[in-house]
Motif scaffolding. Structure first.
Motif, mmCIF file in Angstrom:
data_model
loop_
_atom_site.group_PDB
_atom_site.id
_atom_site.type_symbol
_atom_site.label_atom_id
_atom_site.label_comp_id
_atom_site.label_asym_id
_atom_site.label_seq_id
_atom_site.Cartn_x
_atom_site.Cartn_y
_atom_site.Cartn_z
ATOM 1 N N ALA A 202 1.219 5.088 0.986
ATOM 2 C CA ALA A 202 0.492 6.147 1.696
ATOM 3 C C ALA A 202 1.120 7.469 1.237
ATOM 4 O O ALA A 202 2.414 7.687 1.133
ATOM 5 C CB ALA A 202 0.738 5.860 3.336
ATOM 6 N N THR B 147 -7.074 4.624 -2.349
ATOM 7 C CA THR B 147 -5.910 3.634 -2.258
ATOM 8 C C THR B 147 -5.053 3.289 -3.418
ATOM 9 O O THR B 147 -5.795 2.837 -4.403
ATOM 10 C CB THR B 147 -6.822 2.416 -1.691
ATOM 11 O OG1 THR B 147 -7.382 2.816 -0.634
ATOM 12 C CG2 THR B 147 -5.866 1.203 -1.315
ATOM 13 N N GLU C 104 0.799 -1.256 -0.122
ATOM 14 C CA GLU C 104 -0.090 0.200 -0.173
ATOM 15 C C GLU C 104 0.879 1.233 -0.182
ATOM 16 O O GLU C 104 1.958 1.286 0.780
ATOM 17 C CB GLU C 104 -0.941 -0.029 1.344
ATOM 18 C CG GLU C 104 -1.966 1.273 1.203
ATOM 19 C CD GLU C 104 -2.820 1.164 2.241
ATOM 20 O OE1 GLU C 104 -3.865 1.891 2.560
ATOM 21 O OE2 GLU C 104 -2.434 0.591 3.527
ATOM 22 N N GLY D 207 -3.985 5.815 0.951
ATOM 23 C CA GLY D 207 -3.546 4.777 2.119
ATOM 24 C C GLY D 207 -3.859 5.535 3.467
ATOM 25 O O GLY D 207 -4.710 6.320 3.689
ATOM 26 N N THR D 208 -3.200 4.772 4.407
ATOM 27 C CA THR D 208 -3.198 5.036 5.781
ATOM 28 C C THR D 208 -1.719 4.903 6.438
ATOM 29 O O THR D 208 -1.653 4.017 6.916
ATOM 30 C CB THR D 208 -4.342 3.998 6.656
ATOM 31 O OG1 THR D 208 -5.371 3.787 5.821
ATOM 32 C CG2 THR D 208 -4.433 4.608 7.900
ATOM 33 N N LYS E 88 -9.944 10.581 -0.133
ATOM 34 C CA LYS E 88 -9.196 9.365 0.207
ATOM 35 C C LYS E 88 -9.288 8.170 -1.180
ATOM 36 O O LYS E 88 -10.257 8.156 -1.656
ATOM 37 C CB LYS E 88 -10.020 8.636 1.315
ATOM 38 C CG LYS E 88 -9.424 7.237 1.674
ATOM 39 C CD LYS E 88 -7.936 7.435 2.445
ATOM 40 C CE LYS E 88 -7.582 6.143 3.102
ATOM 41 N NZ LYS E 88 -7.654 4.848 2.519
ATOM 42 N N GLU F 192 -8.811 1.982 -4.752
ATOM 43 C CA GLU F 192 -9.964 3.080 -4.510
ATOM 44 C C GLU F 192 -9.555 4.330 -5.216
ATOM 45 O O GLU F 192 -8.665 4.630 -4.828
ATOM 46 C CB GLU F 192 -9.979 3.079 -2.958
ATOM 47 C CG GLU F 192 -11.205 4.105 -2.546
ATOM 48 C CD GLU F 192 -11.387 4.179 -1.126
ATOM 49 O OE1 GLU F 192 -12.116 4.967 -0.481
ATOM 50 O OE2 GLU F 192 -10.574 3.438 -0.388
ATOM 51 N N GLU G 100 -1.834 0.606 -4.893
ATOM 52 C CA GLU G 100 -1.479 -0.556 -4.561
ATOM 53 C C GLU G 100 -0.119 -0.856 -5.492
ATOM 54 O O GLU G 100 -0.462 -0.890 -6.695
ATOM 55 C CB GLU G 100 -2.437 -1.433 -4.454
ATOM 56 C CG GLU G 100 -2.079 -2.960 -3.963
ATOM 57 C CD GLU G 100 -2.825 -4.110 -3.774
ATOM 58 O OE1 GLU G 100 -3.575 -4.207 -2.691
ATOM 59 O OE2 GLU G 100 -3.453 -4.661 -4.921
#
Length: 236
Positions: free
Chosen positions: A86, A146, A84, A132-133, A144, A114, A148
């Motif tokens: 971030a 995501t 992931e 990400g987070t 937000k 996402e 990868e």
């Protein structure tokens, strides 16, 4: 010719003046050096974040990092992903809309799991886009996505950095999107916010004493003396 006493009187003030001047210069240099050191240290201080920070025009990339896998990390690293990504991208321009077009890795590919629709990656004026987070909570008002990374091979490793190139677009007054530049970030691998932190010190290798060498085995400390027991006929 002046008497000896007169010559001594003439020399003493001169020596005193020289000594005072020398002390004054030393104090001035010491003060200047201390002040310069403090200014230099302050100027080089960086924000207390875990990832990389880069600016490109009105965009500020903050806390860019590859999140350490929370499950089966050896297998994930061995397979080159999935990892992931971030990051936070803030748009400080008061009028211009930007869009994150893509992220290009050193090796492999990055897909938006996402936020796959490009409209989801638009960064309005004064707003931010978070991917990400990373370590830290997501703030209200941030969009937000995501991202990868897969098939990275050995380009991603804990303790090292890998190059990620962020490509941006800018919206023109007629609504069309044009290139707005790109920037390459030396991206570190860091732990995710959900991983449990362990602050327990432990030995990496067994030592002579914690193996219990000697006739007393584990009951002996340094010098062969019992750690908790008492000598025969003594103690309480």
């Amino acid at each position: 010719m002046l008497p000896l006493s007169a010559r001594r009187s003439a020399v003493r003030p001169s020596r005193l003046a020289t000594a005072v001047a020398t002390i004054g210069i030393a104090v001035a240099l010491g003060t200047t050096g201390c002040g310069a050191g403090q200014i230099s240290q302050t100027a080089n201080q960086l924000p207390a974040v875990n990832g990389a920070n880069v600016n490109i025009d009105s965009l500020q990339l903050r806390d860019v990092q590859i999140v350490y896998p929370e499950k089966d990390a050896p297998t994930v690293f061995g397979n080159g992903g999935p990892f992931e990504i971030a990051f936070v991208v803030a748009n400080s321009d008061p009028t211009v809309y930007y869009r994150l077009k893509e992220i290009k890795p050193e090796k492999g590919s990055i897909e938006f799991v996402e936020g796959s629709d490009s409209a989801d990656r638009v960064i309005p004026p004064g707003q931010a886009l978070r991917g990400g987070t990373p370590v830290g909570a997501t703030r209200d008002g941030e969009k937000k996505v995501t991202a990868e990374l897969t098939n990275a091979g050995d380009t991603v490793a804990s303790g090292l950095t890998t190059e990620l190139t962020f490509v941006f677009e800018r919206r023109e007054s007629n609504g069309s999107w044009v290139p707005a530049g790109e920037t390459t970030v030396q991206t570190p691998v860091d732990a995710g916010a959900k991983l449990e932190r362990q602050d327990v010190a432990r030995n990496a290798e067994p030592t002579f004493y914690n193996q219990g060498h000697g006739e007393g085995g584990h009951g002996e400390g340094e010098g062969g003396a019992p750690e908790t027991g008492n000598e025969e006929g003594g103690g309480h």
